[in-house]
Design an enzyme around this catalytic site. Structure first.
Site, mmCIF file in Angstrom:
data_model
loop_
_atom_site.group_PDB
_atom_site.id
_atom_site.type_symbol
_atom_site.label_atom_id
_atom_site.label_comp_id
_atom_site.label_asym_id
_atom_site.label_seq_id
_atom_site.Cartn_x
_atom_site.Cartn_y
_atom_site.Cartn_z
ATOM 1 N N ARG A 1 0.850 -1.193 0.000
ATOM 2 C CA ARG A 1 0.000 0.000 0.000
ATOM 3 C C ARG A 1 0.889 1.249 0.000
ATOM 4 N NH1 ARG A 1 -2.494 -4.030 2.759
ATOM 5 N NH2 ARG A 1 -4.777 -4.099 2.893
ATOM 6 N N HIS B 1 -0.198 3.293 4.763
ATOM 7 C CA HIS B 1 -0.768 2.234 5.616
ATOM 8 C C HIS B 1 -0.266 0.841 5.195
ATOM 9 C CE1 HIS B 1 -3.835 4.804 7.663
ATOM 10 N NE2 HIS B 1 -3.737 5.498 6.549
ATOM 11 N N ARG C 1 -8.659 -3.964 9.897
ATOM 12 C CA ARG C 1 -7.200 -3.869 9.717
ATOM 13 C C ARG C 1 -6.706 -2.591 10.393
ATOM 14 N NH1 ARG C 1 -3.425 -1.780 6.079
ATOM 15 N NH2 ARG C 1 -1.520 -3.028 5.897
ATOM 16 N N ASN D 1 -9.238 6.391 11.219
ATOM 17 C CA ASN D 1 -7.945 6.497 11.899
ATOM 18 C C ASN D 1 -8.159 6.530 13.407
ATOM 19 O OD1 ASN D 1 -6.263 6.541 9.673
ATOM 20 N ND2 ASN D 1 -6.113 8.767 9.572
ATOM 21 N N PHE E 1 -3.087 15.633 -0.734
ATOM 22 C CA PHE E 1 -2.680 14.350 -0.126
ATOM 23 C C PHE E 1 -1.338 13.836 -0.666
ATOM 24 C CE2 PHE E 1 -3.144 9.678 0.638
ATOM 25 C CZ PHE E 1 -3.123 9.736 2.014
ATOM 26 N N TYR F 1 -9.331 4.932 -3.416
ATOM 27 C CA TYR F 1 -9.162 3.577 -2.878
ATOM 28 C C TYR F 1 -9.349 2.503 -3.945
ATOM 29 C CZ TYR F 1 -8.635 5.613 1.703
ATOM 30 O OH TYR F 1 -8.148 6.338 2.748
ATOM 31 N N ARG G 1 -2.467 -2.584 -7.003
ATOM 32 C CA ARG G 1 -1.982 -3.413 -5.892
ATOM 33 C C ARG G 1 -2.492 -4.848 -6.019
ATOM 34 N NH1 ARG G 1 -2.949 -4.625 -0.507
ATOM 35 N NH2 ARG G 1 -5.112 -3.928 -0.530
HETATM 36 FE FE1 HDE Z 1 -6.357 6.834 3.172
HETATM 37 N N1 HDE Z 1 -5.597 5.732 1.649
HETATM 38 N N2 HDE Z 1 -6.350 8.479 1.995
HETATM 39 N N3 HDE Z 1 -6.979 8.020 4.725
HETATM 40 N N4 HDE Z 1 -6.353 5.268 4.376
HETATM 41 C C1 HDE Z 1 -5.270 4.436 1.713
HETATM 42 O O1 HDE Z 1 -5.813 2.846 0.083
HETATM 43 C C2 HDE Z 1 -6.221 8.461 0.655
HETATM 44 C C3 HDE Z 1 -7.228 9.348 4.686
HETATM 45 C C4 HDE Z 1 -6.858 5.184 5.636
HETATM 46 O O2 HDE Z 1 -5.975 -1.095 6.146
HETATM 47 C C5 HDE Z 1 -4.902 3.870 0.373
HETATM 48 O O3 HDE Z 1 -5.890 0.600 -0.063
HETATM 49 C C6 HDE Z 1 -6.417 9.774 0.114
HETATM 50 C C7 HDE Z 1 -7.954 9.773 5.843
HETATM 51 C C8 HDE Z 1 -6.672 3.860 6.173
HETATM 52 O O4 HDE Z 1 -5.989 -1.298 3.968
HETATM 53 C C9 HDE Z 1 -5.104 5.052 -0.580
HETATM 54 C C10 HDE Z 1 -6.659 10.582 1.204
HETATM 55 C C11 HDE Z 1 -8.129 8.633 6.590
HETATM 56 C C12 HDE Z 1 -6.041 3.143 5.164
HETATM 57 C C13 HDE Z 1 -5.569 6.133 0.363
HETATM 58 C C14 HDE Z 1 -6.617 9.764 2.363
HETATM 59 C C15 HDE Z 1 -7.509 7.553 5.881
HETATM 60 C C16 HDE Z 1 -5.868 4.044 4.053
HETATM 61 C C17 HDE Z 1 -3.565 3.207 0.311
HETATM 62 C C18 HDE Z 1 -6.913 12.081 1.211
HETATM 63 C C19 HDE Z 1 -8.823 8.503 7.948
HETATM 64 C C20 HDE Z 1 -5.579 1.708 5.207
HETATM 65 C C21 HDE Z 1 -3.834 1.731 0.116
HETATM 66 C C22 HDE Z 1 -7.865 12.525 0.310
HETATM 67 C C23 HDE Z 1 -10.218 8.828 7.929
HETATM 68 C C24 HDE Z 1 -6.675 0.757 4.875
HETATM 69 C C25 HDE Z 1 -5.259 1.622 0.049
HETATM 70 C C26 HDE Z 1 -6.187 -0.664 5.013
HETATM 71 C C27 HDE Z 1 -5.304 3.668 2.816
HETATM 72 C C28 HDE Z 1 -5.896 7.350 -0.087
HETATM 73 C C29 HDE Z 1 -6.772 10.278 3.679
HETATM 74 C C30 HDE Z 1 -7.499 6.223 6.399
HETATM 75 C C31 HDE Z 1 -3.917 5.454 -1.408
HETATM 76 C C32 HDE Z 1 -6.343 10.143 -1.347
HETATM 77 C C33 HDE Z 1 -8.460 11.188 6.147
HETATM 78 C C34 HDE Z 1 -7.065 3.364 7.555
HETATM 79 O O5 HDE Z 1 -6.090 4.767 -1.516
#
Ligand code: HDE
Length: 809
Positions: free
Chosen positions: A181, A184, A221, A257, A270, A471, A478
């Site tokens: 990833r 994360h 997760r 989160n 981001f 996502y 991936r």
């Molecule tokens: Fe994520 N984020 N994120 N994020 N995020 C990913 O998706 C993204 C954000 C969070 O256990 C990616 O499958 C963007 C906030 C978790 O598999 C990706 C933005 C929050 C996980 C992605 C954010 C999160 C991810 C990387 C801003 C809390 C892990 C791999 C617009 C609310 C999930 C994947 C797991 C994972 C994009 C911001 C939480 C790249 C574009 C805010 C818990 O798609």
């Protein structure tokens, strides 16, 4: 040898044709063609399967003389009330079949297919494999005679290219890894269930909340953000808290989160944020750490990140366990009921064991001693039946209320203080099963903010909008294509039927020739669900297309101040210490100064402490982006302190080291061990080395950990039983004193029994707090059974009040 002749049994048994009128015969004959048909269709009752099928297809198509829904596809009112599609039941299975030959079954084909759901849909049993009592095969199922040697021309001869068994094995191995990833990457997962406390039908039609006691399976997760897949668990970082609900109406992913706010307000930033925090591109350092130039350069130029920085520098960023941290949906979401009425909503997970943190120095040492600290903790707790449990709560509010707040609820750098909108508990989640296979489940699980179900909808949070795109996009690379939803861990338990077809790694074998809609040849199926399906909340859109944010987004410091002011003195000291540490790792003084100028807008006291720790003056505060700072609704939010949530766990599932060596008081060890076990804790006997030691009674104890293989930082507390005088081995080992000192410095509880109190003196550990009071976390007892009770009462939390900066021990 002549090629054997295979007798055609069907032909042999074919009945002689009956006397049929010529026109009918023509129709039947036409039914055998796949490229042209008769003008009149084929009559039923001929007894010929091909003709019968043609007649049934004709009857199915005839049952839909026109598309009855067409007029309902237009206009404003219809757009708000989507119609259920039309569907007719075909008179026979042959109508929707791909071929008539599907009656010919085999061991591979199984039975003749019905209109079943893909194999991965539903329980995982059909895909879980087990080699018990099975012989080894290649991927083609060919039995392998020898798994030790490659095929060679002679015992000392060259290996042969035709060794397909070796080549298959090596080729598969070469491709075992998939891209990690982008954020994360490091994570750990578990299965469990969500249980609804009471029906929420008046506010949402979401399936998990429709009845008291309703159970929905989940996969969770937890993760860190910045580090690579093999990085340490205890880095200072945000933790991911992603939950996949396998609901009756499809999968809902709540991808949150352990902190309720985020660094940025718009998805556009981001990639910049992630580039800044990841290891610097020229030398790929540092791993899993924000303490470097590029991160602080970026955030000090992005004042909206200040609130999140307070959380990141707080103890929230170094949780004791995944089982002891909160989770938040971060964005404002929408609950929608069956009448289409919406209520705004924020999601909160609260752990039953309370919120607890590590000490920073401890976290650093753990990362060397056991980089899998959180993964191991989660796995061991679940294996031991200590199932992690979290309560799901919601803050519910209306658009009108939201308009009155001093902040914008579409701004993810802001939270809604619980004193303004209370959190209402709506259910609980229990994690009660470890994955069978890390890769198949934890690595391949694909969370996605776009996975919502009827009853849950988005708001216009511009950060969320980018996530809804990102996502799915990230999984395409991936997980290698558009069919990642078919990977068993990602497949819903709700049936999946649509006309999407093909693509890399397609698992489902779709029957029939119909893969479009509308159709009459498949009886109109699958038909659209109408208002029973997901209907987007019809939020009006009235403004110009533009790039920008509303004025309220420009206020950047109020909630950072609220957070800092709501922390206990120890938590405040940790925040100051964390800023000092991180900024000390910055090599460009101007970046440090800029950050200090930002902190001056949060708290003069904090800025002064950090500046002092860096040997700098506090600069002029950064100019603010807003002319008139709005008045906050609350000045203090006690709920923001981790200490406000001690939980009800006490010492349950926490680990304690009981020091043992030859001569230890056997009775004391027994008493202490029993009491800890009764309290649900995990006592371990720690010796100079693992193995037997002889007690003062002459019996033998078996040390299962040693000073060498499990450093004290891996334990929640330490007990030195009576007998130190005799336990010469321990006294002679300098690590014993180091361990005691570390336990003390990291504010853990110590129990020192009988003559072992001499060790306390040797380690120069005071029994009093800096303010002169008795330290409840240093229990020096005579009677072991009384002392252990006092100890257990004290050992479920850290004794931060003993801390000084710099440490006195
Ligand atoms: Fe994520 N984020 N994120 N994020 N995020 C990913 O998706 C993204 C954000 C969070 O256990 C990616 O499958 C963007 C906030 C978790 O598999 C990706 C933005 C929050 C996980 C992605 C954010 C999160 C991810 C990387 C801003 C809390 C892990 C791999 C617009 C609310 C999930 C994947 C797991 C994972 C994009 C911001 C939480 C790249 C574009 C805010 C818990 O798609």
């Amino acid at each position: 040898m002549p090629i054997p002749r295979i007798e055609n049994t069907h032909m042999a048994r074919r009945k002689p044709s009956s006397s049929t009128p010529a026109s009918r015969t023509a129709g039947r004959a036409a039914a055998r063609n796949t490229d042209s048909g008769s003008a009149r269709g084929v009559p039923k009752g001929t007894g010929d399967r091909i003709a019968e099928r043609a007649a049934d297809v004709e009857a199915t198509a005839e049952a839909m003389p026109f598309n009855a829904n067409k007029p309902l596809e237009y206009g404003y009112d219809n757009a708000h009330a989507p119609q259920e599609g039309e569907g007719v039941e075909a008179p026979s299975d042959d109508v929707t079949a791909s071929s008539l030959s599907e009656v010919n079954t085999s061991d591979k084909l199984g039975t003749r297919a019905g209109n079943g759901d893909p194999v991965a849909v539903g329980p995982l049993d059909p895909v879980r494999t087990d080699a018990t009592a099975r012989r080894m095969t290649t991927n083609q199922g060919v039995p392998v005679s020898d798994n030790q040697h490659s095929l060679k021309a002679g015992l000392r001869g060259p290996a042969l290219l035709k060794d397909f068994i070796l080549r298959e094995k090596i080729t598969h191995f070469d491709h075992e890894r998939i891209p990690e990833r982008i954020v994360h990457a490091r994570g750990s997962g578990a299965h469990g269930f969500f249980e609804c406390y009471a029906p929420l039908t008046d506010i949402t039609r979401a399936a998990p909340f429709q009845a008291k006691g309703k159970i929905t399976p989940v996969f969770v997760r937890f993760s860190t953000v910045a580090g690579e897949r093999g990085s340490k668990d205890t880095a200072r970082d945000v933790r991911g808290f992603a939950v996949k609900f396998y609901t009756d109406e499809g999968n809902w992913d709540l991808v949150g989160n352990n902190m309720p706010v985020f660094f940025i307000q718009d998805a556009m930033k981001f990639p910049d944020l992630v580039h800044a925090v990841k290891p610097e591109p020229h030398h790929q350092m540092p791993q899993a750490a924000s303490a470097h130039d590029t991160f602080w350069d970026f955030v000090s130029l992005m004042p909206e990140s200040t609130h999140m920085l307070m959380w990141l520098m707080s103890d929230r960023a170094i949780p004791r366990s995944y089982r002891m941290m909160q989770g938040f949906g971060v964005h404002t979401f929408r609950f929608v009921n069956a009448q289409g009425e919406a209520t705004l909503c924020k999601f909160h997970w609260t752990p039953k064991l309370g919120t607890h943190a590590l000490a920073w120095e401890e976290a650093v040492k753990i990362s060397g001693a056991d980089p899998d600290f959180h993964r191991r903790d989660l796995w061991e707790a679940i294996e031991a039946g200590e199932y992690p449990e979290y309560e799901l709560g919601v803050q519910l509010f209306t658009e009108e209320e939201a308009e009155r707040y001093s902040f914008d609820i579409l701004d993810s750098t802001k939270l809604i203080p619980e004193e303004l909108v209370p959190v209402q508990p709506i259910g609980r989640m229990v994690l009660n099963r470890n994955p069978d296979n890390f890769f198949a489940e934890t690595e391949q699980v694909a969370f996605c903010t776009a996975h919502v179900i009827p009853g849950i909808d988005f708001t216009n949070d511009p950060l969320l909008a980018g996530r809804i795109h990102s996502y799915v996009d990230t999984q395409l690379t991936r997980l290698g294509g558009p069919n990642f939803h078919e990977i068993p861990i990602n497949a819903p338990i709700a049936p999946v039927h649509n006309n999407q077809r093909d693509g890399l790694h397609r698992q489902a074998i779709h029957r029939g020739r119909v893969s479009y809609e509308p159709n009459s040849l498949g009886g109109g199926c699958p038909f659209q669900a109408g208002s029973a399906g997901f209907v987007s909340f019809p939020e009006p859109v009235t403004q110009d297309e533009l790039r920008g944010h509303p004025e309220k987004f420009a206020e950047h410091y109020n909630q950072a101040t609220l957070f800092f002011d709501s922390q206990s003195p120890a938590e405040q000291a940790h925040i100051a210490g964390a800023f000092r540490f991180e900024l000390s790792k910055v090599t460009v003084p101007a970046v440090r100064a800029r950050m200090l100028a930002g902190l001056a807008n949060v708290s003069a006291d904090l800025a002064a402490q950090v500046a002092d720790g860096l040997g700098m003056e506090v600069p002029e505060p950064l100019p603010r982006a807003i002319a008139k700072v709005p008045q906050s609704e609350v000045d203090a939010s006690p709920a923001l302190s981790m200490l406000a949530r001690p939980g009800d766990g006490g010492v349950r599932s926490r680990k304690f080291a009981i020091l043992v060596a030859d001569g230890v008081n056997g009775q004391t060890v027994e008493t202490v061990q029993r009491a800890l076990l009764d309290a649900g804790a995990v006592p371990r006997l720690m010796g100079v080395r693992i193995g037997p030691c002889v007690t003062d009674r002459g019996d033998t104890l078996d040390a299962d950990v040693s000073l060498e293989n499990e450093p004290g930082v891996l334990f929640d507390g330490m007990i030195v039983p009576d007998g130190a005088d005799r336990m010469g081995e321990l006294r002679m080992d300098a690590r014993t004193l180091d361990y005691l000192k570390e336990q003390y410095r990291h504010c853990k509880a110590l129990l020192i029994l009988g003559d072992s109190d001499a060790l306390l003196d040797a380690a120069r550990i005071p029994a009093t707090l800096p303010d002169g009071g008795q330290d409840p976390g240093v229990v020096v007892g005579g009677n072991a059974s009384k002392a252990i009770d006092a100890y257990i009462a004290a050992a479920g939390r850290r004794h931060w009040e003993r801390e000084t900066d710099p440490p006195r021990v």
